[in-house]
Design an enzyme around this catalytic site. Sequence first.
Site, PDB file in Angstrom:
ATOM      1  N   ASP A   1       0.973  -0.046  -5.001  1.00  0.00           N
ATOM      2  CA  ASP A   1      -0.184   0.444  -6.101  1.00  0.00           C
ATOM      3  C   ASP A   1      -0.329   1.713  -6.520  1.00  0.00           C
ATOM      4  O   ASP A   1      -0.663   1.898  -7.503  1.00  0.00           O
ATOM      5  CB  ASP A   1      -1.511  -0.122  -5.283  1.00  0.00           C
ATOM      6  CG  ASP A   1      -1.574   0.844  -3.611  1.00  0.00           C
ATOM      7  OD1 ASP A   1      -0.640   1.235  -3.308  1.00  0.00           O
ATOM      8  OD2 ASP A   1      -2.604   0.852  -3.352  1.00  0.00           O
ATOM      9  N   HIS A   2       0.246   2.703  -5.603  1.00  0.00           N
ATOM     10  CA  HIS A   2       0.100   4.147  -6.064  1.00  0.00           C
ATOM     11  C   HIS A   2       1.126   4.861  -5.182  1.00  0.00           C
ATOM     12  O   HIS A   2       1.779   4.301  -4.215  1.00  0.00           O
ATOM     13  CB  HIS A   2      -1.167   4.630  -6.044  1.00  0.00           C
ATOM     14  CG  HIS A   2      -1.841   4.649  -4.676  1.00  0.00           C
ATOM     15  ND1 HIS A   2      -1.652   5.258  -3.822  1.00  0.00           N
ATOM     16  CD2 HIS A   2      -2.796   3.632  -4.418  1.00  0.00           C
ATOM     17  CE1 HIS A   2      -2.230   4.845  -2.618  1.00  0.00           C
ATOM     18  NE2 HIS A   2      -2.978   4.076  -3.174  1.00  0.00           N
TER      19      HIS A   2
ATOM     20  N   GLU B   1       0.724  -1.357  -0.130  1.00  0.00           N
ATOM     21  CA  GLU B   1      -0.013  -0.033   0.060  1.00  0.00           C
ATOM     22  C   GLU B   1       0.866   1.353  -0.014  1.00  0.00           C
ATOM     23  O   GLU B   1       1.848   1.447   0.940  1.00  0.00           O
ATOM     24  CB  GLU B   1      -0.905   0.148   1.192  1.00  0.00           C
ATOM     25  CG  GLU B   1      -1.874   1.223   1.446  1.00  0.00           C
ATOM     26  CD  GLU B   1      -2.707   1.537   0.306  1.00  0.00           C
ATOM     27  OE1 GLU B   1      -2.686   2.641  -0.140  1.00  0.00           O
ATOM     28  OE2 GLU B   1      -3.041   0.459  -0.128  1.00  0.00           O
TER      29      GLU B   1
ATOM     30  N   HIS C   1      -1.002   3.229   4.784  1.00  0.00           N
ATOM     31  CA  HIS C   1      -1.864   4.350   4.153  1.00  0.00           C
ATOM     32  C   HIS C   1      -1.729   5.595   4.696  1.00  0.00           C
ATOM     33  O   HIS C   1      -1.654   5.701   5.741  1.00  0.00           O
ATOM     34  CB  HIS C   1      -3.241   3.600   4.196  1.00  0.00           C
ATOM     35  CG  HIS C   1      -4.329   4.084   3.297  1.00  0.00           C
ATOM     36  ND1 HIS C   1      -4.894   5.355   3.285  1.00  0.00           N
ATOM     37  CD2 HIS C   1      -4.838   3.542   2.173  1.00  0.00           C
ATOM     38  CE1 HIS C   1      -5.601   5.437   2.234  1.00  0.00           C
ATOM     39  NE2 HIS C   1      -5.674   4.463   1.564  1.00  0.00           N
TER      40      HIS C   1
ATOM     41  N   THR D   1      -6.178   2.916  -5.521  1.00  0.00           N
ATOM     42  CA  THR D   1      -5.932   1.357  -5.217  1.00  0.00           C
ATOM     43  C   THR D   1      -6.742   0.422  -6.185  1.00  0.00           C
ATOM     44  O   THR D   1      -6.442  -0.693  -6.749  1.00  0.00           O
ATOM     45  CB  THR D   1      -6.323   1.021  -3.850  1.00  0.00           C
ATOM     46  OG1 THR D   1      -5.210   1.721  -3.020  1.00  0.00           O
ATOM     47  CG2 THR D   1      -6.145  -0.412  -3.329  1.00  0.00           C
TER      48      THR D   1
END
Length: 685
Positions: free
Chosen positions: A480-481, A261, A421, A305
């Site tokens: 993911d990003h 994440e 996150h 996500t």
Amino acid sequence: MKNFFKKIRSFFNTKLGFFVLAIVLFWIKTVYAYYTKFNLGVKGSMQTFLLLLNPLPTTIFLFSIAIYMKGRKSYIYLLIIDVISSIWLFSNILYYREFSDFLTMTLIKGSGSVGNNLGKSIAGIIVPTDFLVFLDLVILILLLSIKLIKVDVRKLNWKIPTIITCLSFLLFGANLSLAQADRSGLLTRTFDNNYIVKYLGLNSYVVYDGVKTAKTQAVKASANSSDLKSVKKYMNANYVSPNVEYSGVAKGKNVFIIHLESFQQFLIDFKWDNQEVTPNLNKIYHEQNTLSFDNFFNQVGQGKTADAELMLENSLFGLSEGSAMVTSGTSNTFQAAPAILNQKGYTSASFHGDVPSFWNRDNTYKSWGYDYFFSSEYYKKKKDYDIGYGMKDKIFLKDSTKYIEQLPQPFYAKLITVTNHYPYLLDKQNQTISKTNTGDDTVDGYVQTAKYLDQSIGEFMDWLQKTGLDKKSVVVFYGDHYGISGNHKKAVAKLLNKDKFNDFDNTQFQRVPFMIHMDGLKGGINHTYGGEIDVLPTLMNLLGIKDKQYIQFGSDLLSKNHSQIVTFRNGDFVTPEYTKVGSSYYDTKTGKILKKLTSSQKEELDNISNHVTTELSLSDKIITGDLLRFYNPEGFTKVNKKDYSYKKSVALKKLKETKDKNTLLKETGESTTDKYSTDAPELEK
């Protein structure tokens, strides 16, 4: 001078005067927000003029509705319109701060799927100056309350509000004409939403977005099988044959997809406080049996996500607005990795320590063909087990093993971590490294949650080794990003020891890890440029599964013919030679802006831009039109969503009734979870 102020006050004591005052105050705060809260990239006198002009047409139009009213109603309606407009502005400021984009109707419509756990994020995003966008309301209400301005109950001649409304249309027409002259095709070509707001304003953007949303919905209703012809033609013309040397090297192996994440590539080998932030992932990254890609980019849009998952498992791009998992996940037909592998003898399962409805996973995963979805409902719940967007990674990964050991092999298992996150909060007992010292709260906690995630990965990899799964599995790691958005340039520059951090640097900053780890794999650090769209074809080749019959926009990263054009959702791109950011082009190697393009450069960049635009538009066409419902690739059976249930009682019964016990990790009936070692302090209690 006294007479002048007397006349001014006398004017503001009229209905028309109060209206003008409200317009001026709203205009001031909007321009303030444009310059201080958004990064619109205003260049030149024309763009500056349009930025100053564009709040006026829509504000005058909306506020003019109120002056058609009689008496006090006029003032009440004006304040209500001001409140609604201010909340919209405020909401976009908060959203833009972390996502560098504006809210869309699609995103708002799907907010119920991502609404939980947002409280801490919003609290972390807000800064005191954000509330200045409500200052005009405070001033207007105060002036009325202390009767410095009196309510004018007289009805205006109908011609006055009519003229004002017409004026708003004339101003908007002038605004649009000048905008189109400065940026041709503004409303028809694929542009970043920043362009619409910069040229036409935030309120006009709402209308623009609403029209686009309505058109998208109409497209699906009118789509038919003939719409698929252009897609198939493009796929056939642009298919890239996979690398033969790696074909089938992981055939029959279990597949673990480890979702890191918000994890960015710069964290690999990054040190802070005289220690490695991610020693476990660093070790995996450099091992001889790991294929590591150092020019692998996240390509997500607003879905973040959800977009990453869509690309990873479908090789389709996310939508330009909102999340395809939310808007189309329930109803669309897909040819996703879980379904493809299911039909090759794999068991598929996704693990996520949050509620099943988040990003509409509970419905989308059925469309993708996941056999199992182990959400928060399957895990033990305690107050200190959760943080932000679900279970803490150490507890989540440990508790997932009791389900992993029951899956028939070979299996395809995706584990979604969440502790790293935004807003990067971690309780003191789990902090093992100090915060960085950039002075930016968003940035400084990032290393603490990243290190915690890394420790979790180390514990999980140890368990794989103890159980022997490491010899039977291929483990894929991907970020993911981005974790730190482009709105934190000063802090990032300080973090990375750079003098500056511009738009080019931010584009290069979109690199995320992609690692394929397997016993006996011929590994090394690969410098090929690629992104999340390329994961599925790369993985399918390693597993020995042919992909030519499927509609996929990515290609095998190990293929010599892989294009190395990394497409971003907003139409920007990166290649080993060129980087496009907005309307500017850069030399990727030097970072220098290309001011005067040669004819050959123009031709090459036009070709790349056409490639990017074509792929995005065709992918959108597939999703918005649900075109895969008309396509039947050889050897693939369409997913029947009714065959899947993620109800806990149903899933546990299904696991218990698995016939071929020899395919289970838990072969003898003895659990392997006791082999899992974790230092999670919550479990020691």
